[in-house]
Design a protein around this motif. Structure first.
Motif, short mmCIF file in Angstrom:
data_model
loop_
_atom_site.label_atom_id
_atom_site.label_comp_id
_atom_site.label_asym_id
_atom_site.label_seq_id
_atom_site.Cartn_x
_atom_site.Cartn_y
_atom_site.Cartn_z
N VAL A 68 -3.97 -3.46 2.51
CA VAL A 68 -5.03 -2.81 1.73
C VAL A 68 -6.22 -3.76 1.56
N SER A 69 -5.94 -5.05 1.40
CA SER A 69 -7.02 -6.02 1.19
C SER A 69 -7.91 -6.16 2.41
N LEU A 70 -7.49 -5.66 3.55
CA LEU A 70 -8.30 -5.71 4.77
C LEU A 70 -9.38 -4.63 4.80
N GLU A 93 -7.93 6.00 -4.58
CA GLU A 93 -7.15 7.12 -5.12
C GLU A 93 -6.19 7.61 -4.04
N ASN A 94 -5.07 8.13 -4.48
CA ASN A 94 -4.10 8.78 -3.59
C ASN A 94 -3.60 7.86 -2.49
N LEU A 95 -3.44 6.58 -2.78
CA LEU A 95 -2.94 5.64 -1.78
C LEU A 95 -1.46 5.88 -1.55
N LYS A 96 -1.10 6.08 -0.30
CA LYS A 96 0.30 6.27 0.08
C LYS A 96 0.60 5.38 1.27
N PHE A 97 1.65 4.58 1.13
CA PHE A 97 2.12 3.77 2.25
C PHE A 97 3.06 4.62 3.10
N GLY A 98 2.77 4.68 4.40
CA GLY A 98 3.57 5.53 5.29
C GLY A 98 4.51 4.78 6.19
N VAL A 137 3.28 6.09 15.41
CA VAL A 137 2.77 7.44 15.17
C VAL A 137 2.18 7.56 13.77
N LYS A 138 2.90 7.05 12.77
CA LYS A 138 2.46 7.17 11.38
C LYS A 138 1.52 6.03 11.02
N PRO A 139 0.54 6.31 10.16
CA PRO A 139 -0.32 5.21 9.68
C PRO A 139 0.42 4.34 8.67
#
Length: 153
Positions: A68-70, A93-98, A137-139
């Motif tokens: 995220v810091s990037l 907002e709405n940060l989701k780790f995938g 495939v997933k971010p």
């Protein structure tokens, strides 16, 4: 690279995917330096032997907050916002780790301008950020990054 000089130019980009940053390799050295800076030395990030032997990814992984810091660094490769007195990283907002980012992975930011609002001279831009991992495939994550700008004119 998109050049943005003022509110009207930014506003005209609403709804547009602006593009991708360059690829950035997340090395073990970068992970270790982030661990030192944040005091987060969890073995899944810093102990390569244990991570290979016992970890679910068979390698160390980057801290989620390192990735995220990037955002500011990678965002500036996509958009050059000029004529600014001040720029503020206001929130996410709405940060989701995938997906976890294994050591030595190449990542890049993909950005879409969701909204641009003039708040009595302060420009609020909401940019959907997706961190892509090469050959995955997933971010790594998706979220809406909020920037505040004070343009000179």
């Amino acid at each position: 690279m998109i050049i943005i000089n003022n509110f009207n130019e930014y506003k005209s980009l609403e709804g547009q995917m602006l593009g991708d940053s360059a690829w950035h390799t997340i090395s073990q050295d970068q992970i270790n330096r982030f661990a030192d800076a944040t005091l987060d030395h969890q073995w899944i990030h810093t102990d390569q032997e244990k991570a290979e032997r016992e970890g679910p990814f068979h390698s160390t992984i980057a801290h989620g907050y390192l990735t995220v810091s990037l955002i500011p660094y990678l965002w500036k490769q996509i958009a050059d916002v000029r004529n600014v007195k001040m720029e503020i990283n206001y929130g996410i907002e709405n940060l989701k780790f995938g997906e976890a980012v294994p050591v030595n992975s190449d990542v890049k930011l993909q950005a879409t301008v969701k909204s641009v609002t003039d708040l009595r001279g302060t420009v609020k831009a909401v940019v959907e950020a997706r961190l892509l991992i090469k050959d995955h495939v997933k971010p790594a994550y998706t979220g809406d990054v909020i920037f505040l700008y004070h343009f000179k004119d």
